[in-house]
Motif scaffolding. Sequence first.
Motif, PDB file in Angstrom:
ATOM      1  N   LEU A   1       0.836  -1.202   0.000  1.00 35.42           N
ATOM      2  CA  LEU A   1       0.000   0.000   0.000  1.00 35.42           C
ATOM      3  C   LEU A   1       0.875   1.258   0.000  1.00 35.42           C
ATOM      4  O   LEU A   1       0.620   2.213  -0.743  1.00 35.42           O
ATOM      5  N   ALA A   2       1.902   1.233   0.839  1.00 29.13           N
ATOM      6  CA  ALA A   2       2.814   2.376   0.893  1.00 29.13           C
ATOM      7  C   ALA A   2       3.517   2.571  -0.445  1.00 29.13           C
ATOM      8  O   ALA A   2       3.711   3.700  -0.912  1.00 29.13           O
ATOM      9  N   ASP A   3       3.884   1.470  -1.076  1.00 29.40           N
ATOM     10  CA  ASP A   3       4.521   1.539  -2.391  1.00 29.40           C
ATOM     11  C   ASP A   3       3.554   2.130  -3.411  1.00 29.40           C
ATOM     12  O   ASP A   3       3.950   2.887  -4.307  1.00 29.40           O
ATOM     13  N   GLY A   4       2.265   1.798  -3.289  1.00 29.24           N
ATOM     14  CA  GLY A   4       1.267   2.347  -4.199  1.00 29.24           C
ATOM     15  C   GLY A   4       1.094   3.847  -4.021  1.00 29.24           C
ATOM     16  O   GLY A   4       0.968   4.590  -5.000  1.00 29.24           O
ATOM     17  N   VAL A   5       1.102   4.294  -2.765  1.00 35.76           N
ATOM     18  CA  VAL A   5       1.007   5.738  -2.496  1.00 35.76           C
ATOM     19  C   VAL A   5       2.237   6.449  -3.044  1.00 35.76           C
ATOM     20  O   VAL A   5       2.154   7.546  -3.606  1.00 35.76           O
ATOM     21  N   HIS A   6       3.401   5.817  -2.883  1.00 41.36           N
ATOM     22  CA  HIS A   6       4.635   6.365  -3.450  1.00 41.36           C
ATOM     23  C   HIS A   6       4.497   6.503  -4.960  1.00 41.36           C
ATOM     24  O   HIS A   6       4.881   7.523  -5.541  1.00 41.36           O
ATOM     25  N   ASN A   7       3.911   5.494  -5.597  1.00 47.90           N
ATOM     26  CA  ASN A   7       3.698   5.552  -7.041  1.00 47.90           C
ATOM     27  C   ASN A   7       2.750   6.692  -7.427  1.00 47.90           C
ATOM     28  O   ASN A   7       2.899   7.302  -8.497  1.00 47.90           O
ATOM     29  N   ALA A   8       1.775   6.974  -6.577  1.00 45.59           N
ATOM     30  CA  ALA A   8       0.874   8.101  -6.843  1.00 45.59           C
ATOM     31  C   ALA A   8       1.661   9.405  -6.857  1.00 45.59           C
ATOM     32  O   ALA A   8       1.415  10.297  -7.689  1.00 45.59           O
ATOM     33  N   GLY A   9       2.616   9.525  -5.938  1.00 52.35           N
ATOM     34  CA  GLY A   9       3.499  10.688  -5.951  1.00 52.35           C
ATOM     35  C   GLY A   9       4.357  10.724  -7.193  1.00 52.35           C
ATOM     36  O   GLY A   9       4.677  11.802  -7.730  1.00 52.35           O
ATOM     37  N   ASP A  10       4.719   9.527  -7.686  1.00 52.49           N
ATOM     38  CA  ASP A  10       5.519   9.444  -8.914  1.00 52.49           C
ATOM     39  C   ASP A  10       4.780  10.044 -10.103  1.00 52.49           C
ATOM     40  O   ASP A  10       5.403  10.597 -11.012  1.00 52.49           O
ATOM     41  N   ILE A  11       3.461   9.902 -10.115  1.00 53.14           N
ATOM     42  CA  ILE A  11       2.674  10.459 -11.218  1.00 53.14           C
ATOM     43  C   ILE A  11       2.851  11.978 -11.254  1.00 53.14           C
ATOM     44  O   ILE A  11       3.089  12.568 -12.322  1.00 53.14           O
ATOM     45  N   ILE A  12       2.777  12.609 -10.078  1.00 53.86           N
ATOM     46  CA  ILE A  12       2.967  14.062  -9.993  1.00 53.86           C
ATOM     47  C   ILE A  12       4.380  14.427 -10.442  1.00 53.86           C
ATOM     48  O   ILE A  12       4.589  15.367 -11.213  1.00 53.86           O
ATOM     49  N   ALA A  13       5.369  13.659  -9.965  1.00 57.15           N
ATOM     50  CA  ALA A  13       6.762  13.934 -10.318  1.00 57.15           C
ATOM     51  C   ALA A  13       7.007  13.757 -11.813  1.00 57.15           C
ATOM     52  O   ALA A  13       7.731  14.540 -12.435  1.00 57.15           O
ATOM     53  N   THR A  14       6.384  12.750 -12.398  1.00 58.50           N
ATOM     54  CA  THR A  14       6.579  12.491 -13.829  1.00 58.50           C
ATOM     55  C   THR A  14       5.917  13.581 -14.673  1.00 58.50           C
ATOM     56  O   THR A  14       6.461  13.980 -15.710  1.00 58.50           O
ATOM     57  N   VAL A  15       4.754  14.055 -14.232  1.00 56.42           N
ATOM     58  CA  VAL A  15       4.103  15.169 -14.940  1.00 56.42           C
ATOM     59  C   VAL A  15       5.003  16.404 -14.885  1.00 56.42           C
ATOM     60  O   VAL A  15       5.161  17.125 -15.878  1.00 56.42           O
ATOM     61  N   ALA A  16       5.621  16.640 -13.724  1.00 50.34           N
ATOM     62  CA  ALA A  16       6.541  17.771 -13.588  1.00 50.34           C
ATOM     63  C   ALA A  16       7.739  17.596 -14.527  1.00 50.34           C
ATOM     64  O   ALA A  16       8.190  18.558 -15.165  1.00 50.34           O
ATOM     65  N   ALA A  17       8.246  16.376 -14.613  1.00 54.85           N
ATOM     66  CA  ALA A  17       9.387  16.102 -15.498  1.00 54.85           C
ATOM     67  C   ALA A  17       9.001  16.306 -16.956  1.00 54.85           C
ATOM     68  O   ALA A  17       9.781  16.856 -17.756  1.00 54.85           O
ATOM     69  N   LEU A  18       7.796  15.880 -17.310  1.00 50.74           N
ATOM     70  CA  LEU A  18       7.323  16.034 -18.683  1.00 50.74           C
ATOM     71  C   LEU A  18       7.183  17.508 -19.040  1.00 50.74           C
ATOM     72  O   LEU A  18       7.636  17.953 -20.105  1.00 50.74           O
ATOM     73  N   THR A  19       6.568  18.279 -18.143  1.00 46.64           N
ATOM     74  CA  THR A  19       6.379  19.711 -18.385  1.00 46.64           C
ATOM     75  C   THR A  19       7.719  20.427 -18.502  1.00 46.64           C
ATOM     76  O   THR A  19       7.940  21.240 -19.403  1.00 46.64           O
ATOM     77  N   SER A  20       8.623  20.110 -17.583  1.00 52.03           N
ATOM     78  CA  SER A  20       9.928  20.782 -17.586  1.00 52.03           C
ATOM     79  C   SER A  20      10.732  20.424 -18.824  1.00 52.03           C
ATOM     80  O   SER A  20      11.470  21.253 -19.357  1.00 52.03           O
ATOM     81  N   SER A  21      10.600  19.186 -19.289  1.00 44.63           N
ATOM     82  CA  SER A  21      11.322  18.769 -20.480  1.00 44.63           C
ATOM     83  C   SER A  21      10.859  19.562 -21.694  1.00 44.63           C
ATOM     84  O   SER A  21      11.662  19.945 -22.551  1.00 44.63           O
ATOM     85  N   MET A  22       9.565  19.827 -21.769  1.00 43.92           N
ATOM     86  CA  MET A  22       9.031  20.631 -22.872  1.00 43.92           C
ATOM     87  C   MET A  22       9.511  22.085 -22.776  1.00 43.92           C
ATOM     88  O   MET A  22       9.915  22.680 -23.763  1.00 43.92           O
ATOM     89  N   VAL A  23       9.485  22.633 -21.547  1.00 45.03           N
ATOM     90  CA  VAL A  23       9.914  24.019 -21.347  1.00 45.03           C
ATOM     91  C   VAL A  23      11.400  24.173 -21.635  1.00 45.03           C
ATOM     92  O   VAL A  23      11.837  25.157 -22.246  1.00 45.03           O
ATOM     93  N   SER A  24      12.201  23.199 -21.211  1.00 47.48           N
ATOM     94  CA  SER A  24      13.657  23.320 -21.327  1.00 47.48           C
ATOM     95  C   SER A  24      14.138  23.371 -22.768  1.00 47.48           C
ATOM     96  O   SER A  24      15.222  23.885 -23.044  1.00 47.48           O
ATOM     97  N   LYS A  25      13.339  22.847 -23.685  1.00 48.03           N
ATOM     98  CA  LYS A  25      13.751  22.832 -25.088  1.00 48.03           C
ATOM     99  C   LYS A  25      13.357  24.099 -25.841  1.00 48.03           C
ATOM    100  O   LYS A  25      13.674  24.250 -27.020  1.00 48.03           O
ATOM    101  N   LYS A  26      12.675  25.015 -25.156  1.00 47.60           N
ATOM    102  CA  LYS A  26      12.323  26.275 -25.811  1.00 47.60           C
ATOM    103  C   LYS A  26      13.597  27.068 -26.100  1.00 47.60           C
ATOM    104  O   LYS A  26      14.539  27.054 -25.309  1.00 47.60           O
ATOM    105  N   PRO A  27      13.652  27.748 -27.236  1.00 44.43           N
ATOM    106  CA  PRO A  27      14.856  28.516 -27.568  1.00 44.43           C
ATOM    107  C   PRO A  27      15.046  29.714 -26.635  1.00 44.43           C
ATOM    108  O   PRO A  27      14.113  30.149 -25.955  1.00 44.43           O
TER     109      PRO A  27
END
Length: 301
Positions: A39-65
């Motif tokens: 269960l704790a691992d599942g909650v950790h994975n829920a946090g991973d979703i937020i972290a991955t969305v942040a990584a996805l957004t930042s990756s898009m922003v970082s490639k802007k000229p």
Amino acid sequence: MADRHHSGLLAIWISLISNIVLTILKIAAGLLFASPVLLADGVHNAGDIIATVAALTSSMVSKKPADDDHPYGHGKAEVVASAFVAVILVLAAFWIGFQSIGALFEPPGQENGLALGAAVISLIWKQALYLYTIRVGKATNSKSVLATAYDHLADVYASLAAVIGIGIGLIGDRFDWEWAGYGDPVAGIVVSLLVLKLAYEIGRDSVDILMERNVATEKLAYYEALLRTEEQVKRIDRVRAREHGHYIIVDIRVGIPHDYTIQQGHDISRQLKKLIMDYDKDVVEVMIHLNPWEENQRSRH
């Protein structure tokens, strides 16, 4: 550079979809089979979703000229996301530790083979994701992809602990070892410490980049060696370089003969910039300052 960006985005998208599926699987199995570590691992994975969305957004922003407000580009957006992932991991570590310690003061639960199966699936899946994203992250030098990879590694630790903890519990049920019922929460405590250590390493790296720490000494030494191959460079005054997310900016000061024309100085600057950028594909900018050098001065450092 465009291909590297595409590879990084693909890796993060795969990670996001995987985290959503695994979160549902782990939380459902943890609730159904009363497994604290799962269960704790599942909650950790829920946090991973937020972290991955942040990584996805930042990756898009970082490639802007680069623009007027951000003349050096947006590369550090990835570093901010990496720091955010570190914070998520710290919170996850405390959550796993808190839940696991609490479980030690409760009667041991009855383990289930299906819970073990869910943990094994998560372990194999996350290990595959880690190997994939760490390879892409190193190939693209993407801080957001690397942070996602280390997030997967934290999940590998958690899933491995779940497999061990639930496995010990199942063996204890079979042989009436009452103490074995606490294998699950003990494994969770070990995981919390491992995740906390991983969060510290990611956070430290992010802070170093945000504080514009120099790149590795070995890399700086090689930049200097390249500069020494140019006969017109008579003195090396300074070589600095800093990471700016997925790319590097180099700052050098060299001495050339004082009687050279502006055109000659310009040509030397272009040649030095080409030397460094040809050697290191992560370098996107080389800022060169030319100082006058006279015959009676030292020829090289």
